[in-house]
Design a protein around this motif. Structure first.
Motif, PDB file in Angstrom:
ATOM      1  N   ARG A   1      37.484  31.862   8.332  1.00 34.43           N
ATOM      2  CA  ARG A   1      36.234  31.738   9.074  1.00 34.43           C
ATOM      3  C   ARG A   1      35.672  33.072   9.553  1.00 34.43           C
ATOM      4  N   TYR A   2      36.532  33.979   9.934  1.00 33.62           N
ATOM      5  CA  TYR A   2      36.076  35.229  10.537  1.00 33.62           C
ATOM      6  C   TYR A   2      36.369  36.468   9.697  1.00 33.62           C
ATOM      7  N   GLY A   3      37.180  36.308   8.638  1.00 33.91           N
ATOM      8  CA  GLY A   3      37.525  37.452   7.811  1.00 33.91           C
ATOM      9  C   GLY A   3      38.406  38.457   8.524  1.00 33.91           C
TER      10      GLY A   3
ATOM     11  N   ILE B   1      35.566  37.473  28.816  1.00 37.73           N
ATOM     12  CA  ILE B   1      36.167  36.189  28.481  1.00 37.73           C
ATOM     13  C   ILE B   1      35.097  35.106  28.607  1.00 37.73           C
ATOM     14  N   ALA B   2      34.941  34.294  27.550  1.00 40.57           N
ATOM     15  CA  ALA B   2      33.809  33.371  27.489  1.00 40.57           C
ATOM     16  C   ALA B   2      34.189  32.053  26.832  1.00 40.57           C
ATOM     17  N   GLU B   3      33.653  30.967  27.366  1.00 41.18           N
ATOM     18  CA  GLU B   3      33.652  29.678  26.670  1.00 41.18           C
ATOM     19  C   GLU B   3      32.397  29.619  25.798  1.00 41.18           C
ATOM     20  N   PRO B   4      32.490  29.095  24.577  1.00 43.69           N
ATOM     21  CA  PRO B   4      31.290  28.985  23.731  1.00 43.69           C
ATOM     22  C   PRO B   4      30.228  28.079  24.349  1.00 43.69           C
ATOM     23  N   LEU B   5      30.644  26.956  24.903  1.00 45.34           N
ATOM     24  CA  LEU B   5      29.832  26.089  25.749  1.00 45.34           C
ATOM     25  C   LEU B   5      30.583  25.997  27.064  1.00 45.34           C
ATOM     26  N   LEU B   6      29.877  25.961  28.170  1.00 44.37           N
ATOM     27  CA  LEU B   6      30.587  25.737  29.431  1.00 44.37           C
ATOM     28  C   LEU B   6      31.261  24.380  29.392  1.00 44.37           C
ATOM     29  N   GLY B   7      32.526  24.318  29.778  1.00 42.03           N
ATOM     30  CA  GLY B   7      33.253  23.055  29.802  1.00 42.03           C
ATOM     31  C   GLY B   7      33.110  22.377  31.144  1.00 42.03           C
ATOM     32  N   THR B   8      33.978  22.724  32.078  1.00 38.71           N
ATOM     33  CA  THR B   8      33.877  22.188  33.436  1.00 38.71           C
ATOM     34  C   THR B   8      32.523  22.513  34.039  1.00 38.71           C
ATOM     35  N   GLY B   9      31.907  23.577  33.579  1.00 40.52           N
ATOM     36  CA  GLY B   9      30.579  23.960  34.058  1.00 40.52           C
ATOM     37  C   GLY B   9      29.461  23.042  33.627  1.00 40.52           C
ATOM     38  N   GLY B  10      29.768  21.999  32.820  1.00 34.48           N
ATOM     39  CA  GLY B  10      28.758  20.984  32.529  1.00 34.48           C
ATOM     40  C   GLY B  10      28.369  20.811  31.076  1.00 34.48           C
TER      41      GLY B  10
ATOM     42  N   GLY C   1      21.145  32.342  19.212  1.00 31.83           N
ATOM     43  CA  GLY C   1      21.051  33.793  19.184  1.00 31.83           C
ATOM     44  C   GLY C   1      21.626  34.491  20.395  1.00 31.83           C
ATOM     45  N   TYR C   2      21.978  33.737  21.440  1.00 23.81           N
ATOM     46  CA  TYR C   2      22.452  34.375  22.671  1.00 23.81           C
ATOM     47  C   TYR C   2      23.719  35.193  22.430  1.00 23.81           C
ATOM     48  N   PHE C   3      24.724  34.581  21.811  1.00 24.08           N
ATOM     49  CA  PHE C   3      26.000  35.274  21.668  1.00 24.08           C
ATOM     50  C   PHE C   3      25.901  36.472  20.721  1.00 24.08           C
ATOM     51  N   LYS C   4      25.027  36.410  19.749  1.00 23.67           N
ATOM     52  CA  LYS C   4      24.834  37.578  18.880  1.00 23.67           C
ATOM     53  C   LYS C   4      24.316  38.763  19.681  1.00 23.67           C
ATOM     54  N   GLU C   5      23.380  38.504  20.565  1.00 23.31           N
ATOM     55  CA  GLU C   5      22.828  39.584  21.384  1.00 23.31           C
ATOM     56  C   GLU C   5      23.862  40.101  22.380  1.00 23.31           C
ATOM     57  N   LEU C   6      24.613  39.188  22.975  1.00 23.07           N
ATOM     58  CA  LEU C   6      25.661  39.600  23.912  1.00 23.07           C
ATOM     59  C   LEU C   6      26.714  40.445  23.211  1.00 23.07           C
ATOM     60  N   LYS C   7      27.113  40.017  22.003  1.00 24.33           N
ATOM     61  CA  LYS C   7      28.156  40.732  21.264  1.00 24.33           C
ATOM     62  C   LYS C   7      27.702  42.152  20.913  1.00 24.33           C
ATOM     63  N   LYS C   8      26.415  42.348  20.657  1.00 28.78           N
ATOM     64  CA  LYS C   8      25.910  43.697  20.375  1.00 28.78           C
ATOM     65  C   LYS C   8      26.175  44.628  21.559  1.00 28.78           C
ATOM     66  N   VAL C   9      25.948  44.117  22.768  1.00 31.88           N
ATOM     67  CA  VAL C   9      26.190  44.918  23.976  1.00 31.88           C
ATOM     68  C   VAL C   9      27.677  45.219  24.116  1.00 31.88           C
TER      69      VAL C   9
ATOM     70  N   ALA D   1      34.236  26.234  18.231  1.00 33.21           N
ATOM     71  CA  ALA D   1      32.822  26.137  18.604  1.00 33.21           C
ATOM     72  C   ALA D   1      32.070  27.440  18.374  1.00 33.21           C
ATOM     73  N   MET D   2      32.767  28.583  18.501  1.00 32.24           N
ATOM     74  CA  MET D   2      32.089  29.864  18.338  1.00 32.24           C
ATOM     75  C   MET D   2      31.572  30.069  16.914  1.00 32.24           C
ATOM     76  N   GLU D   3      32.070  29.276  15.957  1.00 30.17           N
ATOM     77  CA  GLU D   3      31.557  29.358  14.585  1.00 30.17           C
ATOM     78  C   GLU D   3      30.062  29.076  14.521  1.00 30.17           C
ATOM     79  N   HIS D   4      29.560  28.251  15.433  1.00 30.55           N
ATOM     80  CA  HIS D   4      28.140  27.896  15.422  1.00 30.55           C
ATOM     81  C   HIS D   4      27.247  29.096  15.720  1.00 30.55           C
ATOM     82  N   PHE D   5      27.809  30.122  16.374  1.00 33.67           N
ATOM     83  CA  PHE D   5      26.968  31.170  16.935  1.00 33.67           C
ATOM     84  C   PHE D   5      27.042  32.489  16.174  1.00 33.67           C
ATOM     85  N   GLY D   6      27.796  32.509  15.076  1.00 32.22           N
ATOM     86  CA  GLY D   6      27.757  33.655  14.180  1.00 32.22           C
ATOM     87  C   GLY D   6      28.372  34.932  14.705  1.00 32.22           C
ATOM     88  N   VAL D   7      29.324  34.836  15.632  1.00 29.37           N
ATOM     89  CA  VAL D   7      30.011  36.034  16.128  1.00 29.37           C
ATOM     90  C   VAL D   7      31.516  35.852  15.972  1.00 29.37           C
ATOM     91  N   LYS D   8      32.222  36.973  15.940  1.00 28.71           N
ATOM     92  CA  LYS D   8      33.666  36.953  15.708  1.00 28.71           C
ATOM     93  C   LYS D   8      34.416  37.364  16.973  1.00 28.71           C
TER      94      LYS D   8
END
Length: 464
Positions: free
Chosen positions: A108-110, A228-237, A244-252, A277-284
């Motif tokens: 999945r991530y190479g 450290i990040a959850e792909p979707l908030l779990g207990t957070g709702g 595109g959010y995680f792609k932009e965050l990963k650039k930083v 779940a992180m597979e949906h967002f195109g970041v490794k």
């Protein structure tokens, strides 16, 4: 009805629990417990054999359904062959399960990596924190507001809810909490359609000047080790980030040499329609954790995967972490069977979870239009949520949310003329979000049943 084994009524079991069990766990969130005696597939059954459609599946621990025959048979076989062995020894299913997960991530991530096991999500998240601290020699982490990574002393330090630390103090000033892109309740008061990832831009500003307290632009050195990040908030709702959010965050993160640590404890194991779940967002990820449904809830087992440069034996040698029950044979055997199912059924699971998840979410959207007390609905695959509000469609309505969840446990709803119940869970910043996590094999009819029962609950408790 009496329990066939001990001859004790529900009331007697409750009294024994109240007198002899600690109230420090989450059982006593509820004033009046429903006593369950059996489970199978999508259902729990009470003492009267009333079926309760379970839409929380042990906090997403039983993604393959209760009493999954294939996993159950594997566990029974392991109990009969080699149920016990010290975690200091190598044995087949530990090695084979690690290989399956490492190869799945390579596919999945190479990225080549290794796996280390432990007994629960909090424990492996602590392992991941140790791993990153060991590699970077830096103690601090970025984490999300609304994120949840466990209730041990170490993981509460990177969990934003102060109530998990309130009575126990801080072990360190570990985390700097960053707003999650919770568009319905944007931290910055922006609109998702027009904000142009304003939250990421605000995060990036932390690195503009040494006086922002995290980074020295001259030396290019950051005080923080990673995010450290959850792909979707779990207990957070069960909040889904915008595309595109995680792609932009990963650039930083990449620009400032920060490691990306992904917590897949709740959202992994095809909960969202992908293995991770992180597979949906195109970041490794550089490192990630998993737990819960890796054994389909059959035995405590969790794991951490990390890329080779972080976890190879030269940089992370023997003894860096340990647990007596880590990589236990029952758990690794169950995990091997679960991963085998995921490998064999990957295409079908991806297709069907996407289809059924959309069907479920479309039904929730109709309920949102019907009831003023539903502010918004959200979802990705089978991670779905209903935000319960006052009639203005925005103000959080925690009591109403609690009342609806408790009513589902009374067992007095009806579906096709038969009595039943429904098991729901709540989350969110204000504990006003109903989170829905059905088993992956839920049928179309059971989805229709779920929507009808939720409709009944809102009809009982709101003005429409």
């Amino acid at each position: 009805m009496l329990d066939t084994k001990f001859g004790l009524s529900d009331a007697e079991i409750k009294e024994i629990d109240k007198e002899y069990c600690s109230w420090g766990d989450t059982v006593h969130y509820h004033d009046d417990q429903t006593i369950f005696r059996n489970c199978e597939g999508s259902y729990m059954y009470d003492s009267k054999d009333t079926p309760y459609l379970d839409l929380q599946m042990w906090y997403s621990s039983c993604n393959l359904g209760y009493k999954n025959e294939r996993v159950l048979d594997a566990v029974i076989d392991q109990y009969k062959t080699m149920p016990q062995i010290s975690s200091r020894f190598v044995y087949d299913y530990k090695a084979l399960l690690a290989r399956k997960i490492a190869k799945a991530n390579l596919d999945r991530y190479g990225i080549k990596g290794r796996v280390q096991f432990n007994v629960g999500g909090a424990q492996v998240n602590e392992d991941m924190i140790k791993l990153v601290r060991n590699y970077t020699k830096k103690p601090r982490m970025f984490a999300f507001m609304g994120g949840y990574h466990g209730r041990t002393l170490g993981t509460t330090a990177v969990t934003s809810s102060y109530r998990y630390r309130e009575h126990f103090g801080h072990i360190s000033d570990t985390a700097h909490f960053v707003p999650f892109p919770y568009c319905f309740r944007c931290h910055y008061g922006k609109k998702c359609e027009t904000c142009d990832m304003y939250c990421v831009k605000q995060f990036a500003r932390l690195f503009e000047s040494e006086y922002n307290g995290v980074y020295d632009p001259n030396t290019k050195d950051c005080e923080f080790a990673g995010f450290i990040a959850e792909p979707l908030l779990g207990t957070g709702g069960y909040i889904v980030p915008p595309k595109g959010y995680f792609k932009e965050l990963k650039k930083v993160l990449d620009e400032h040499n920060l490691l990306f640590m992904v917590d897949e404890v709740q959202m992994g194991c095809f909960r969202t329609g992908k293995l991770w779940a992180m597979e949906h967002f195109g970041v490794k990820p550089d490192a990630m954790t998993f737990a819960k449904s890796i054994t389909n809830g059959m035995n405590p087992l969790a794991g951490m995967w990390a890329k080779e440069e972080l976890i190879n034996p030269k940089v992370f040698p023997a003894g860096r972490t340990h647990s007596t029950y880590a990589a236990n044979p029952i758990g690794t055997r169950a995990g091997y069977e679960v991963m085998s199912i995921f490998e064999e059924q990957r295409e079908t699971l991806e297709k069907e979870i996407a289809r059924k998840g959309k069907k479920f979410l479309d039904g929730l959207k109709l309920l949102e239009k019907k009831y003023k007390n539903i502010g918004t609905v959200n979802g990705l695959g089978f991670a779905l949520s209903i935000e319960v509000t006052e009639e203005d469609g925005f103000t959080p309505a925690k009591k109403l949310c609690d009342d609806i969840i408790e009513a589902g446990l009374k067992g007095d709803l009806t579906y096709r003329g038969k009595k039943c119940g429904i098991i729901l869970n709540n989350g969110g910043y204000y504990k006003n979000i109903i989170t829905l996590v059905p088993q992956l094999y839920i049928s179309d009819e059971e989805i229709e049943m779920a929507l009808e029962l939720i409709d009944q609950l809102f009809e009982r408790h709101t003005k429409g």
